[in-house]
Scaffold this motif. Structure first.
Motif, mmCIF file in Angstrom:
data_model
loop_
_atom_site.group_PDB
_atom_site.id
_atom_site.type_symbol
_atom_site.label_atom_id
_atom_site.label_comp_id
_atom_site.label_asym_id
_atom_site.label_seq_id
_atom_site.Cartn_x
_atom_site.Cartn_y
_atom_site.Cartn_z
ATOM 1 N N ALA A 280 164.476 73.649 73.972
ATOM 2 C CA ALA A 280 163.327 72.745 74.086
ATOM 3 C C ALA A 280 162.035 73.548 74.183
ATOM 4 O O ALA A 280 161.050 73.274 73.488
ATOM 5 C CB ALA A 280 163.498 71.845 75.306
ATOM 6 N N ALA A 281 162.049 74.596 75.029
ATOM 7 C CA ALA A 281 160.843 75.412 75.203
ATOM 8 C C ALA A 281 160.492 76.142 73.899
ATOM 9 O O ALA A 281 159.314 76.312 73.570
ATOM 10 C CB ALA A 281 161.048 76.413 76.332
ATOM 11 N N SER B 70 160.908 86.059 74.015
ATOM 12 C CA SER B 70 160.698 84.740 74.613
ATOM 13 C C SER B 70 162.005 84.219 75.190
ATOM 14 O O SER B 70 162.050 83.717 76.316
ATOM 15 C CB SER B 70 160.227 83.722 73.557
ATOM 16 O OG SER B 70 158.932 83.990 73.134
ATOM 17 N N PHE C 85 161.039 75.007 70.923
ATOM 18 C CA PHE C 85 160.434 74.008 70.036
ATOM 19 C C PHE C 85 158.947 73.841 70.353
ATOM 20 O O PHE C 85 158.121 73.699 69.456
ATOM 21 C CB PHE C 85 161.141 72.655 70.175
ATOM 22 C CG PHE C 85 162.204 72.426 69.142
ATOM 23 C CD1 PHE C 85 161.867 71.967 67.868
ATOM 24 C CD2 PHE C 85 163.540 72.688 69.417
ATOM 25 C CE1 PHE C 85 162.844 71.750 66.910
ATOM 26 C CE2 PHE C 85 164.514 72.482 68.461
ATOM 27 C CZ PHE C 85 164.176 72.021 67.207
ATOM 28 N N VAL C 86 158.615 73.842 71.652
ATOM 29 C CA VAL C 86 157.193 73.741 71.994
ATOM 30 C C VAL C 86 156.458 75.015 71.553
ATOM 31 O O VAL C 86 155.321 74.967 71.095
ATOM 32 C CB VAL C 86 156.991 73.489 73.502
ATOM 33 C CG1 VAL C 86 155.513 73.302 73.816
ATOM 34 C CG2 VAL C 86 157.775 72.270 73.963
ATOM 35 N N SER C 87 157.132 76.166 71.668
ATOM 36 C CA SER C 87 156.483 77.449 71.372
ATOM 37 C C SER C 87 156.282 77.720 69.891
ATOM 38 O O SER C 87 155.317 78.363 69.500
ATOM 39 C CB SER C 87 157.310 78.612 71.935
ATOM 40 O OG SER C 87 157.583 78.449 73.292
ATOM 41 N N TYR C 88 157.232 77.272 69.067
ATOM 42 C CA TYR C 88 157.196 77.656 67.663
ATOM 43 C C TYR C 88 157.241 76.448 66.739
ATOM 44 O O TYR C 88 157.982 75.507 67.002
ATOM 45 C CB TYR C 88 158.385 78.570 67.322
ATOM 46 C CG TYR C 88 158.331 79.880 68.032
ATOM 47 C CD1 TYR C 88 157.596 80.952 67.511
ATOM 48 C CD2 TYR C 88 158.983 80.069 69.239
ATOM 49 C CE1 TYR C 88 157.525 82.164 68.174
ATOM 50 C CE2 TYR C 88 158.913 81.284 69.923
ATOM 51 C CZ TYR C 88 158.181 82.317 69.379
ATOM 52 O OH TYR C 88 158.099 83.504 70.037
ATOM 53 N N PRO C 89 156.501 76.485 65.638
ATOM 54 C CA PRO C 89 156.689 75.454 64.612
ATOM 55 C C PRO C 89 158.101 75.625 64.040
ATOM 56 O O PRO C 89 158.650 76.746 64.051
ATOM 57 C CB PRO C 89 155.629 75.775 63.557
ATOM 58 C CG PRO C 89 154.895 76.987 64.006
ATOM 59 C CD PRO C 89 155.486 77.477 65.270
ATOM 60 N N ILE C 90 158.699 74.543 63.528
ATOM 61 C CA ILE C 90 160.110 74.590 63.136
ATOM 62 C C ILE C 90 160.442 75.724 62.163
ATOM 63 O O ILE C 90 161.427 76.433 62.374
ATOM 64 C CB ILE C 90 160.570 73.207 62.621
ATOM 65 C CG1 ILE C 90 160.463 72.201 63.796
ATOM 66 C CG2 ILE C 90 162.020 73.253 62.136
ATOM 67 C CD1 ILE C 90 160.841 70.783 63.455
#
Lengths: 261, 261, 261, 261, 261
Positions: E45-46, E148, E48-53
């Motif tokens: 989940a984190a 990360s 996904f927030v950190s990186y574009p798909i």
């Protein structure tokens, strides 16, 4: 007055007090003089070892900068440079001397006087950039001073808690006093965290921001002064200096320029 | 004597002692020889692995610098350079040789002798800057030495506490001794924190400050020497070197200059 | 033999053993094979994922450097360069070829041969500095290898302790075994701390020091070789290279030079 | 919409809720208003001390960028530059003015207008690179804003837990309430960790990525504009700019170019 | 196949399993689905927030590089450059075009084609170095992706443990279940540590090594290509490029060269 600093310190303290009351705790419990002494005393003792006394005083003094509003406005700097450029064009570089006399900013004043004295462009840039570099260094020293406090706070908080714990564990005769004793031991850790996270780290961050603003103003001045010396067109100078502004500030500046025209 | 270092170390120790007494603890409890041995022994053992013996001795020796007051005053350096510039103007570069003989500062002396020998400006700058770079490197090594101690202190404090805890847990037969045993186990952590936060980190910070002051003096000297060699006007040299001073020091310097006139 | 490494490792171990005995602990308790397996096994497994096998072997091999005394003496390098400069002056650059044949240091030898081949000064500097840069990179990789171990030690120590704790907590049937079980669980943390703070971090520090010494020697050689190629005066070369020495070493060097004269 | 940010935030929250239910916990227990107040209140108070109010608002506003999809496509930039280069070749630099009027990107537009005005190449590069440097600085300030939150989150979580623990320990009269009270005290630490590891750190990472993409586009534009001004062959310009693309994007770009031909 | 990665991952897992069995623990206890969900779910989940798909997918994909053996051998690169230099000398630069067609390495191929096209040396270096810089940037992004994960692992492990602890403390009715519940709560911390210290950090380290090898090859190619373009002597080119090899590899290369002669 930088109102945000006051808001932050006051509201942070209030939140803590509400949190204590809401949690059905006694506020006076959190005001423990021995804990105050070991945490603040320890931090100050460590600062004395870290810094010679004049630096120590200077470090604390810079703390007040976070309460004062930075007066200089980047668009003001550009307007002032523009004015100087126009005077220089019309009446020659020597005419700047008179304007310089009435200036408040010693850095800009010094730059103009160097131009009037006929200082070589290379040397002019070198003198002014050396000065900027040293201003930046002094600012960094002061930011580090507050970062030192931010590190010493939790460290001395832990030392206080260790002292309390060791004494408590050494003397377990009356288990009923265990809780309150441990509560008191933890108060120093609480103080250390508050110092770091409400006071010292935030002050260091704000000093950094104020410093980079001041440095930016000085860089705008250097570019402007060199352009004036080179006899560049005031309009080109303005365009060049506007690259230093954020898009928002630039828009404000453009609107203001239009109104003035 | 750098009085601030003494004040810091003494007051820090006193604060800890008061804190123990105020907390109704026994001061001798905090003087535990096995704890002293494992923390200090461990730190020194790790330093032996980290540093060859001469570097180790040099590292500890630099610790004494934090007790000594830096004698050199930046305004003195500028005055001296100014004097040299005046002599060079009046009597030629060769006249500097005699002045150099009576100098205390070996760096300035070396620079003058290189000028008198007719060393090329490029080479002069390169030789002096190489020397500054190496002085800076040696200073950094010494700061790192004290930073190593600041990291090893809490680490060996924790090793001591682990040893104490493991022994205590392995032998839980008499629960009444649990408290005092754990108290003793925590003393090594207390020592480690004190070493880091009252001694080693602050010393490293102060060494850094003293180093940057010394480097600054040397840089002022290099700029001054190159200006003298280039035959620049003493007044221009002074103006140029003043860029290296903080506004406060500059004011002091200007006041002094006026008094002398 | 770098005696300080041995002293450090041996004394550190002895301090720990004394600390255990002094604390009335059983030394064999601290030798726990399952704990050895998970900490050392885990570190090595992680190193296998981190490094290709040849790099892994090279990393461990560099560990032996901390036991060997660096043979090269900076003053020797300067003497050797001086000698070469004198020969070059008297008998021409080609005479250096013969001297190069008998040299032990491959870097210096390569440099001389490049000079004899008539390599352009620019290219000579670029080839030698590229080589220095790559030596430095390889050294940094090896320092990082030991820093990896210093980070993996405590991490796998904690993993071991977690495994022990989880098993212990899952099976609380017999509270009397709780203490000893927790004691054993903590031993992996103890191992991890020892690996980091007595072995890996100190080795990495010493490798860094040895590396910077070697790089310094090579830089002195490059400056010397370029000066020889440029046909500079041997005395000037010596003066130039002495800037690379620390004041202490410089004094030793000057004394030696005088004795030799 | 940058769908990944939404997916991450929503799924992270869902995972936590499932985890609570799966662990037979009561979800409302994890919604504790006093805990919300001290953690969020504390963070915001510290941010007020750290940032002047306009910067604070700007910092929060940049948070919305992680929800918006970056529109600019590097291959688009190259196509656009290519078009401009072709026009410039065929119809001269002045023909670019008209094209610039219809442009959306203010940076590219400004660059073209500077070319049309006949700005010197050196000055053109300097103006545009100054602008890029300042854009980068503003982006870094905003990333730091979210990193500040990521550090303040766990710190204020710990302060909340300390307050809860101190109150609980001070009042051990009813041991049966010990567990629930400690549960509540830990909730602030839980909030702090969630803020740091689901929100603030990830947002900072995504802002960094978006920033480096934007900077890259601007750099491609600068190189392209300078090449256009120098009158380089459009094909050579394209080849040069393609070096800025990742192999994947380059392939996409080549395929697209072919289709267009 | 990079066998060391497999060895590391497999042996690390085995060590953990042996450690559990040796400690008389139940292996299935360590496979807890709710714990798997919160740790892995939280990390993803984190991310996904950190990186574009697309970046997220690319990040995971680069993980497979640590299983593949780098094919390129630095000595091969030098041999190939040597060959090209000989052909260029004998048959002129244009003869390189044919050789380029059959090349596997797209970077070398591109370089040769640029030479054949008569690209200016300055531009050639700038194009190739821009490409290297961007390759390096993409590699760094991927290393950061795994770093990360290495930071998110322990963080989400702690979040899982906090959730477990809070639920457990809130519901202390049956003290006999306290141990097992706490055991389960700790399993997420165990997972987080394993992810960081057996998987993510080591993968990031190996990616860094593989990256610097690839960059090195590309730098050797650039130097070689520029030398070929300048028409330097193939022997001199070889000597120059050998500076990029480690002493060990250089020896292997020299031996191979001799055998081939």
């Amino acid at each position: 007055m930088d109102i945000s600093t006051i808001i932050g310190l006051v509201s942070g303290t209030i939140f803590v007090i509400i949190s204590i009351i809401w949690g059905e705790g006694r506020v006076p419990l959190f005001l423990n003089w021995p804990s105050v002494m070991i945490v603040f005393g320890g931090i100050i003792a460590a600062l004395f070892v870290s810094y010679p006394i004049p630096k120590l005083i200077e470090g604390f003094k810079t703390g007040k900068h976070v309460f004062s509003k930075q007066e200089i406005d980047p668009t003001d700097v550009i307007s002032k440079i523009n004015e100087l450029a126009l005077s220089a064009r019309k009446e020659g570089l020597l005419a700047l001397e008179e304007i310089a006399q009435g200036m408040e900013d010693p850095f800009l004043q010094k730059g103009i006087l160097l131009i009037v004295d006929g200082t070589d462009a290379e040397l002019l840039r070198s003198i002014l950039e050396t000065e900027i570099a040293f201003v930046e260094n002094r600012h960094k020293d002061n930011q580090k001073f507050w970062e030192s406090i931010a590190e010493l706070g939790p460290a001395w908080g832990m030392i206080g808690t260790l002292i309390g714990l060791i004494i408590m564990l050494d003397n377990l005769s009356d288990p009923s006093t265990l809780g309150p004793k441990m509560a008191v031991a933890l108060i120093t850790t609480f103080y250390g965290s508050m110092i770091a996270n409400l006071v010292a780290t935030p002050i260091s961050t704000k000093l950094k921001l104020k410093s980079s603003e001041e440095i930016l103003h000085k860089q705008v001045m250097v570019e402007g002064l060199l352009s004036i010396q080179a006899g560049e067109n005031p309009r080109v100078i303005e365009e060049k200096l506007k690259a230093f502004l954020s898009p928002g500030t630039r828009k404000v500046f453009d609107d203001k320029s239009k109104t003035e025209e």
